[in-house]
Design an enzyme around this catalytic site. Sequence first.
Site, short mmCIF file in Angstrom:
data_model
loop_
_atom_site.label_atom_id
_atom_site.label_comp_id
_atom_site.label_asym_id
_atom_site.label_seq_id
_atom_site.Cartn_x
_atom_site.Cartn_y
_atom_site.Cartn_z
N GLU A 30 -14.30 -3.81 -3.80
CA GLU A 30 -13.40 -3.63 -2.45
C GLU A 30 -14.35 -4.72 -1.37
OE1 GLU A 30 -11.14 -2.90 -1.43
OE2 GLU A 30 -11.07 -2.41 0.52
N LYS A 42 -11.93 -6.86 1.03
CA LYS A 42 -11.71 -6.62 2.36
C LYS A 42 -11.80 -8.30 2.81
CE LYS A 42 -9.67 -4.32 2.33
NZ LYS A 42 -9.23 -3.01 2.01
N HIS A 62 -24.60 -14.73 -16.40
CA HIS A 62 -23.32 -15.81 -17.80
C HIS A 62 -22.29 -16.43 -17.36
CE1 HIS A 62 -24.72 -12.61 -20.34
NE2 HIS A 62 -24.98 -11.66 -19.75
N GLU A 81 -9.52 -10.91 2.48
CA GLU A 81 -7.83 -11.15 2.85
C GLU A 81 -7.68 -10.55 4.33
OE1 GLU A 81 -5.28 -6.87 2.39
OE2 GLU A 81 -7.55 -6.22 2.37
N CYS A 110 9.06 -6.01 4.16
CA CYS A 110 10.93 -5.27 5.25
C CYS A 110 10.69 -3.91 6.08
CB CYS A 110 11.84 -5.53 4.46
SG CYS A 110 12.04 -7.65 3.39
N TRP A 125 10.63 -9.68 5.67
CA TRP A 125 9.39 -10.43 4.58
C TRP A 125 9.91 -11.09 3.80
CZ3 TRP A 125 7.01 -10.32 0.49
CH2 TRP A 125 4.66 -11.13 0.36
N ARG A 150 3.89 -3.16 8.74
CA ARG A 150 4.66 -3.53 7.15
C ARG A 150 4.48 -4.62 6.59
NH1 ARG A 150 7.19 1.26 5.16
NH2 ARG A 150 8.31 -0.54 4.32
N ASN A 183 16.49 -4.66 2.59
CA ASN A 183 15.03 -3.70 2.01
C ASN A 183 15.64 -4.46 0.51
OD1 ASN A 183 13.72 -4.28 4.74
ND2 ASN A 183 13.40 -2.14 4.04
N GLY A 184 14.26 -5.27 -0.31
CA GLY A 184 14.52 -4.90 -1.47
C GLY A 184 15.42 -6.37 -2.24
N LYS A 226 1.40 -4.49 4.13
CA LYS A 226 1.31 -3.38 4.15
C LYS A 226 1.40 -2.26 2.44
CE LYS A 226 -1.33 0.06 5.11
NZ LYS A 226 -2.54 -0.52 4.71
O1 M6R Z 1 0.26 1.62 -1.06
P1 M6R Z 1 -0.36 0.97 -2.45
O2 M6R Z 1 -2.42 1.72 -2.00
O3 M6R Z 1 0.17 1.15 -3.40
O4 M6R Z 1 -1.24 -0.62 -2.14
C1 M6R Z 1 -1.93 -1.41 -2.63
C2 M6R Z 1 -2.50 -2.58 -2.74
O5 M6R Z 1 -1.19 -3.13 -1.76
C3 M6R Z 1 -2.71 -2.33 -1.33
O6 M6R Z 1 -4.36 -1.63 -1.96
C4 M6R Z 1 -3.73 -3.51 -0.72
O7 M6R Z 1 -4.36 -4.43 -1.86
C5 M6R Z 1 -4.47 -3.99 0.53
N1 M6R Z 1 -4.10 -4.37 1.57
C6 M6R Z 1 -6.01 -4.00 0.46
O8 M6R Z 1 -6.84 -3.87 1.38
#
Ligand code: M6R
Length: 610
Positions: free
Chosen positions: A483, A487, A506, A490, A2, A74, A27, A99-100, A605
């Site tokens: 990673e 990516k 395994h 995601e 949010c 959100w 965000r 927010n929260g 984000k």
């Molecule tokens: O802001 P942060 O680095 O703490 O965020 C952690 C994860 O939410 C963030 O890296 C998330 O996995 C990304 N969207 C990956 O691309």
Amino acid sequence: MCGIVGAIADRDVVPVLIEGLKRLEYRGYDSAGIAIVAEEAVRRVRRTGRVAEMEAAAGAEDFHASLGIGHTRWATHGGVTEGNAHPHISHGELALVHNGIIENHEQQRERLLALGYTFESQTDTEVIAHLIHHYQSQGHDLLVALQHAVKELDGAYAIAVISKRDPQRMVCARMGCPLLVGLGEGENFVASDVSAIVSATRRVIFLEEGDTAELTREQVRVFDASGAEIPRDVHVSDVSLASLELGPYRHFMQKEIHEQPRAIADTIEAIIDRNSFVSAMFGENAEDIFRDIEAVQILACGTSYYAGLTARYWIEAIAGLPCAVDIASEYRYRQVVANPKQLIVTISQSGETLDTMEALKYAKSLGQQRTLSICNVPESAIPRASELVFYTRAGAEIGVASTKAFTTQLVALFVLTCTLAKLHGRLDAEQEAEMLEALRHLPGSVQHALNLEPQIVAWSERFAPKQHALFLGRGVHYPIALEGALKLKEISYIHAEAYPAGELKHGPLALVDAAMPVVVIAPNDKLLEKVKSNIQEVRARGGEMFVFTDQDSHFSESEGVHVIRTPRHVGVLSPIVHAIPVQLLAYHAALARGTDVDKPRNLAKSVTVE
Ligand code: M6R
């Protein structure tokens, strides 16, 4: 997640609110709204979907005012509906954005129902609006009513409130979620993120935990948790407008991938200038702390966690210190055996991730007070709660998928490794010079990897129709495989998993057939021959291989084995260079599938809820 923006001015603030909400879109959100006080009435417009839809509705309803608040939501409590979108209004008099999460919202709801309030939404937020209204109705002014109300809330909040009973001011409060006040000339602002107000002002006050504040056009007053007025420092934000604009790129993710040589060069600038790994770069007491520690514990989430996993290989091999890496959301609920001689390192792009923050608090509560934050957002919550800080200089990262934040985190962790190694007698002058030389060449090597984009585009077209993919790596490149898989899933929504290549036999080998593309990160390191054997295991089962390797690995193409060569092996920094092709592969596969690259479904984000 949010986002909040609010403004009080002598001019129409509606365009300020709309622009602010657009800057907060990155965000992640699923509905948006604004509320204004105009002609002694509170008016509101809310829409599910994009800010642009809400903007059109505000235009159609002729919204203009000099006092207003806005929000991107959100969804957590209650579905994605217009009725659950913020602002929430109490008795047609008071509007609030939040927010929260309010943990005791059910008890508060019962109490407020008994007091005669009715509820229009399923949110936890609506109780706050009614609570403040309740105290206002008892004769308190807006600020005092807010201060009474927040004392009764359990959980996390950043709140901004306006009321038609008090049209000359806005009040706000913060606990557990970021909130800042922007100082203008004859106008003032509130925002959850400086990017929301940066075109109006760069002078900001970051509210502390428990603070409340009152904004008029001419004045801002801040009060601490006890209610005493308190002076807070004014900061001048250096967020560049260019980093918030798309420029010639199609997506922020594409822009941010291509910014990596510059982001890395900026992050290492001070080290290169000094030609030395100097502990003072981490903070005043860093040298004493670094000398004294016996181990490292890294805490992070998502991509930042993978940066930590990579660093473990460096910290153990180069600095000779034991290093554990935990997912923050797991660590915070584990019965951890504390070690006060351990350096707690949190990694977070945003500096706001709730699980990472809570893991840090938990680590400290166990007597582990030596804390270092690696973060990309100055003055955010996690670095503020840490004794030492290293800021990556990636610039604002807008795309939900982390790219330049990841590679600059890796750079920061490498600098940490070398600094620890030096202080623990594991890095002599000659070795230090070698490490510095490797860093100096890194932006160029990353640029060479970016130049592989046309070849990767060709691969991505073969990926786009697939349902699943496997990523393999070994040693320090295993986290890069993780990673790469993150990516891809995601942003393209292709199901992807990563394994250490030796683990394949395994279990996961059972998944391999001609429909399963297998991406391998296989640079010319000491595990290359082992990886080649693992590749044979896949080929023998008909799997199609896509191998990223470097110039000097002597890897040859063959039927079902496609090879892209990154620049010459860059030694210990190889994982950073190999992060680039997996980012490009995910980006172009997503492009080919037509997904919303910068705002993938269901994701935000900054993850400021549990
Ligand atoms: O802001 P942060 O680095 O703490 O965020 C952690 C994860 O939410 C963030 O890296 C998330 O996995 C990304 N969207 C990956 O691309």
